[in-house]
Design an enzyme around this catalytic site. Structure first.
Site, PDB file in Angstrom:
ATOM      1  N   TRP A  53     -21.679  35.646 -28.408  1.00 52.26           N
ATOM      2  CA  TRP A  53     -21.794  35.842 -26.957  1.00 52.26           C
ATOM      3  C   TRP A  53     -22.993  35.091 -26.350  1.00 52.26           C
ATOM      4  CZ3 TRP A  53     -19.718  39.395 -30.198  1.00 52.26           C
ATOM      5  CH2 TRP A  53     -18.516  40.000 -29.820  1.00 52.26           C
TER       6      TRP A  53
ATOM      7  N   CYS B 263     -14.080  39.531 -26.567  1.00 51.37           N
ATOM      8  CA  CYS B 263     -13.212  40.717 -26.554  1.00 51.37           C
ATOM      9  C   CYS B 263     -11.738  40.396 -26.346  1.00 51.37           C
ATOM     10  CB  CYS B 263     -13.708  41.726 -25.523  1.00 51.37           C
ATOM     11  SG  CYS B 263     -13.483  41.235 -23.790  1.00 51.37           S
TER      12      CYS B 263
ATOM     13  N   HIS C 153     -13.716  44.310 -20.117  1.00 51.25           N
ATOM     14  CA  HIS C 153     -13.613  44.428 -21.570  1.00 51.25           C
ATOM     15  C   HIS C 153     -12.156  44.679 -21.923  1.00 51.25           C
ATOM     16  CE1 HIS C 153     -14.591  45.087 -25.688  1.00 51.25           C
ATOM     17  NE2 HIS C 153     -14.189  46.345 -25.679  1.00 51.25           N
TER      18      HIS C 153
ATOM     19  N   ASP D 243      -9.625  49.187 -30.429  1.00 50.22           N
ATOM     20  CA  ASP D 243     -10.541  48.140 -29.973  1.00 50.22           C
ATOM     21  C   ASP D 243     -11.106  47.394 -31.170  1.00 50.22           C
ATOM     22  OD1 ASP D 243     -12.341  46.516 -28.743  1.00 50.22           O
ATOM     23  OD2 ASP D 243     -13.296  48.078 -27.548  1.00 50.22           O
TER      24      ASP D 243
ATOM     25  N   ASN E  92     -15.763  55.988 -17.865  1.00 44.87           N
ATOM     26  CA  ASN E  92     -16.247  57.108 -17.051  1.00 44.87           C
ATOM     27  C   ASN E  92     -17.759  57.179 -16.846  1.00 44.87           C
ATOM     28  OD1 ASN E  92     -13.919  58.949 -16.325  1.00 44.87           O
ATOM     29  ND2 ASN E  92     -13.577  58.786 -18.525  1.00 44.87           N
TER      30      ASN E  92
ATOM     31  N   ASP F 272     -21.665  57.046 -15.799  1.00 45.32           N
ATOM     32  CA  ASP F 272     -22.414  56.821 -14.571  1.00 45.32           C
ATOM     33  C   ASP F 272     -23.418  55.695 -14.796  1.00 45.32           C
ATOM     34  OD1 ASP F 272     -21.166  58.746 -13.053  1.00 45.32           O
ATOM     35  OD2 ASP F 272     -22.599  60.313 -13.570  1.00 45.32           O
TER      36      ASP F 272
ATOM     37  N   ILE G  62     -22.466  43.895  -0.946  1.00 39.40           N
ATOM     38  CA  ILE G  62     -22.481  42.436  -1.060  1.00 39.40           C
ATOM     39  C   ILE G  62     -21.054  41.928  -0.884  1.00 39.40           C
ATOM     40  CG2 ILE G  62     -22.917  40.490  -2.606  1.00 39.40           C
ATOM     41  CD1 ILE G  62     -25.138  42.193  -3.865  1.00 39.40           C
TER      42      ILE G  62
ATOM     43  N   ALA H 266     -15.471  31.644  -4.040  1.00 41.17           N
ATOM     44  CA  ALA H 266     -16.380  30.717  -4.712  1.00 41.17           C
ATOM     45  C   ALA H 266     -15.568  29.800  -5.616  1.00 41.17           C
ATOM     46  CB  ALA H 266     -17.407  31.488  -5.533  1.00 41.17           C
TER      47      ALA H 266
ATOM     48  N   TYR I  53     -19.989  37.513 -19.049  1.00 45.36           N
ATOM     49  CA  TYR I  53     -19.113  38.626 -18.677  1.00 45.36           C
ATOM     50  C   TYR I  53     -19.557  39.944 -19.289  1.00 45.36           C
ATOM     51  CZ  TYR I  53     -16.599  39.316 -23.111  1.00 45.36           C
ATOM     52  OH  TYR I  53     -16.258  39.648 -24.394  1.00 45.36           O
TER      53      TYR I  53
ATOM     54  N   ARG J 128     -23.168  42.696  -7.346  1.00 48.26           N
ATOM     55  CA  ARG J 128     -21.782  42.218  -7.413  1.00 48.26           C
ATOM     56  C   ARG J 128     -21.712  41.023  -8.349  1.00 48.26           C
ATOM     57  NH1 ARG J 128     -17.463  41.530  -2.496  1.00 48.26           N
ATOM     58  NH2 ARG J 128     -15.865  40.385  -3.654  1.00 48.26           N
TER      59      ARG J 128
ATOM     60  N   TYR K 214     -16.885  35.779  -9.479  1.00 50.96           N
ATOM     61  CA  TYR K 214     -16.190  34.846 -10.359  1.00 50.96           C
ATOM     62  C   TYR K 214     -16.053  33.511  -9.646  1.00 50.96           C
ATOM     63  CZ  TYR K 214     -12.729  32.754 -13.423  1.00 50.96           C
ATOM     64  OH  TYR K 214     -12.070  31.906 -14.274  1.00 50.96           O
TER      65      TYR K 214
END
Length: 688
Positions: free
Chosen positions: A241, A277, A335, A358, A398, A400, A476, A482, A515, A579, A582
């Site tokens: 990565w 991934c 992911h 996974d 889920n 926070d 934003i 873009a 990413y 934000r 891409y």
């Protein structure tokens, strides 16, 4: 006394059995059938034919290096008048002189794998053994008694038989469709998938036990999840990565699983470099579909990687809004994992169906880098104590998010973002190229009573206490999108919902990013010391991101992360907005020249327009398509492509199979990498 039966030839009837078992497209020289479903073989005897009451026939099937009936890897059974449903059996189907047609059937819980088939023929007290051949046995989602049974025919077609697909990338605000050639029926793929099972560490530790457990899709799913990555074993892919891929292939350059699996098999099961991934998930999807388990690739946007399992992702900012180290927790732009359809007889009722698996190596499960199968139903209901790895996947969708702003005096300010993680969970629709949103499979609506019940059940008493309302909000926005090679604008849209004028400082920063949440160099910055917000009023602050600033350091993930930190002078209240943007690559255009017919040559004309202000050097197109090409085709361009000019190539195709096929294309150059395109092609069958 009758002469002994002498077998002259045995025809395993690859083609006709392949059609009835839906394996006819597999490029295997062996018979490939599915468990729990009859298949037919034809025996031809020399001299005389089989005589019922005079001759006795019995068959042996065996799989694995040390087959035994105790482990369920060997079975001896007579040829009788009818087939049985729950055990290996054989029956006479038809006889014509010296030709004898037999119908064989495996039980719906038989071990999958490569089998050897032999026959014992006896007349009186004398008997002879004949080797009839080898065959491969797979799971059978068409058999109601199989634990991978899937009732809907359209879903079976999509999740078992379809060799091409779409994997969703980009960001939650700009979802990108990336084509992929799964190719599970291409030449030697089934043999490679069985090699993967025979290379897993559990096989080396105890071959009998491993082969005995190959009747269970839960077990197979865990093995495949571990073997697609190479962290503990001779797995298929090495992950990386850091954007340093010169000693391998960039993860963005792959467009299919076939080349990856062939390289792994060809070079002695050495890991293929490199995957991320979506590559791990796509290869796992190929292997599981090939073995007969209905499987699909799933993308979760704003996916949490919670390293300490507290269901909270902690991120740290300095007073200028720059991300700081301080926690290994991450929020990934997206992911990917896979879902496989299977029953869960190891759990209580209610958890059959889609299971999350996974293969990306993130955290260990039972000492191995694998994850799942986790029942999606259990994830939604917060049943975290069931097998396997449900807390990890639950947090991915889920958790926070808390931003801690580190002050110069050593104190910290907290901003809580409880509804950021687990957005737009996506998979390809059944029988179409559009996206299906399956977020509701994983979680109840944010803020609903049912969602709070799930958190209580998950032994999490409450969410972190939200900070007090500031009366200000900030978002934003990207007004015009873009495009790679172009400057673009982002704006911080601030709203004051109080009756008082507010004096603030705004720090507005853009950085290139990967990413998985890692950030790189700065490519845009504003620090406004005096931002006045009128009562009940709005303020829009623009920031222009210049190509000359981001172009040379943009990663192959094409992500720019924008962070805005607003500080109110009087109250010292902090608001954070973030934000991921891409940066869109140019489109690849594909024209098909010629009439698309089976076994008739076609030409694909492929073009891409250079959107940059500088020439593109080292340009190449890579093409794959199950049933359209024999492996991967690479077309290199001799000359640089000037700004505004087209890169163009023509590639010969030879459709081997009729039906809907997908041609997948990747474009690479020194400045543009990982550009993807695809074209659906309907191939007409040969006239009968």
């Amino acid at each position: 006394m009758a002469e002994d039966l002498v077998l002259e030839t045995c025809d395993l009837q690859h083609e006709s059995n392949g059609v009835t078992h839906r394996t006819e497209e597999m490029g295997s020289q062996r018979l490939v059938v599915r468990r729990g479903q009859p298949f037919t073989i034809m025996l031809h005897f020399a001299g005389r034919g089989y005589e019922d009451g005079v001759d006795t026939l019995a068959l042996n099937v065996q799989t694995g290096p040390c087959p035994t009936e105790t482990w369920g890897t060997r079975s001896h059974f007579p040829v009788s008048s009818r087939l049985q449903a729950s055990a290996w059996s054989a029956a006479v189907e038809q006889q014509d002189g010296t030709a004898l047609s037999l119908s064989l059937c495996s039980p719906p819980d038989a071990r999958i794998g490569l089998y050897t088939l032999t026959m014992e023929a006896s007349t009186g007290y004398q008997g002879t053994s004949f080797r009839l051949g080898d065959f491969i046995l797979l799971f059978n989602p068409w058999c109601p008694e199989d634990t991978v049974y899937l009732e809907d025919e359209d879903q079976r077609t999509e999740y078992v038989l379809t060799q091409q697909g779409i994997i969703y990338q980009g960001s939650n605000d700009f979802i990108v469709s990336a084509p992929w050639n799964f190719g599970q029926f291409e030449d030697n793929m089934v043999e490679t998938c069985l090699l993967l099972l025979d290379t897993n560490p559990k096989f080396f530790r105890d071959q009998n036990r491993d082969c005995s457990r190959r009747n269970c899709p839960v077990y197979i799913g865990r093995v495949v999840s571990a073997m697609v990555n190479c962290n503990d074993d001779q797995g298929v892919l090495a992950g990386r990565w850091d954007n340093q891929y010169s000693d391998g292939v960039s993860p963005m350059s792959w467009i299919g699983s076939v080349e990856i699996l062939r390289r792994w098999s060809k070079f002695g099961c050495q890991p293929v470099r490199y995957g991320q991934c979506w590559v791990f998930a796509a290869v796992a999807c190929t292997v599981l579909r090939c073995l007969g388990i209905p499987t699909r690739v799933v993308t979760n946007y704003n996916s949490a990687h919670d390293t300490n399992q507290n269901l909270v992702i902690d991120r740290y900012l300095d007073e200028r809004g720059s991300l700081q180290q301080g926690s290994k927790d991450m929020i990934w732009n997206f992911h990917c994992w896979v879902e496989s359809w299977m029953a869960r007889p190891d759990l209580s009722a209610g958890y059959d169906g889609w299971q999350a698996l996974d293969p990306t190596p993130q955290e260990k499960s039972e000492g191995v880098y694998c994850c799942g199968p986790s029942p999606v139903k259990a994830i939604k209901e917060g049943d975290l104590v069931l097998n396997y790895d449900i807390p990890f996947v639950f947090t991915e969708v889920n958790a926070d998010l808390i931003y801690w702003i580190l002050q110069s005096d050593g104190s910290r300010k907290k901003t809580v973002h409880p509804s950021i993680v687990g957005k737009s969970i996506s998979t390809k629709g059944v029988g179409r190229d559009s996206r299906e949103d399956i977020t509701h499979h994983y979680k109840y609506p944010e803020g609903s009573d049912k969602e709070r019940e799930v958190f209580a059940k998950a032994k999490r008493q409450k969410r972190p206490v939200p900070q007090e309302e500031t009366g200000m909000t900030m978002r934003i926005k990207v007004p015009q999108g873009a495009n790679n090679g172009c400057d673009f604008d982002v704006v911080a849209a601030i709203h004051n919902d109080t009756d008082a004028e507010r004096q603030c400082r705004l720090m507005f920063c853009a950085r290139v990013a990967s990413y998985n949440g890692n950030v790189g160099p700065e490519c845009g910055m504003k620090d406004l010391l005096n931002v006045t917000l009128p009562p009940r009023g709005d303020k829009v602050v623009p920031l222009r991101v210049l190509y000359e600033k981001y172009g040379h350091c943009l990663t192959q993930d094409n992500v720019v992360k924008v962070v805005a930190l607003l500080v109110e002078y009087q109250t010292r209240e902090h608001i954070v907005a973030m934000r991921d943007i891409y940066v869109k690559n140019p489109d690849i255009k594909i024209r098909i020249l010629g009439e698309p017919k089976q076994k008739r040559k076609l030409v694909a004309e492929i073009t891409l327009t250079n959107p940059l202000a500088t020439p593109l050097n080292g340009c190449s197109f890579t093409v794959e398509g199950a049933g359209l090409t024999e492996g991967q085709k690479i077309q290199e361009l001799d000359c640089p492509v000037e700004p505004g000019q087209e890169a163009k190539a023509r590639v010969d195709l030879m459709p081997r199979q009729a039906g809907l096929r997908k041609l997948v294309v990747d474009f690479e150059s020194d400045k543009l990498k990982g550009v993807k395109g695809f074209r659906n092609v309907i191939i007409a069958p040969l006239p009968k």
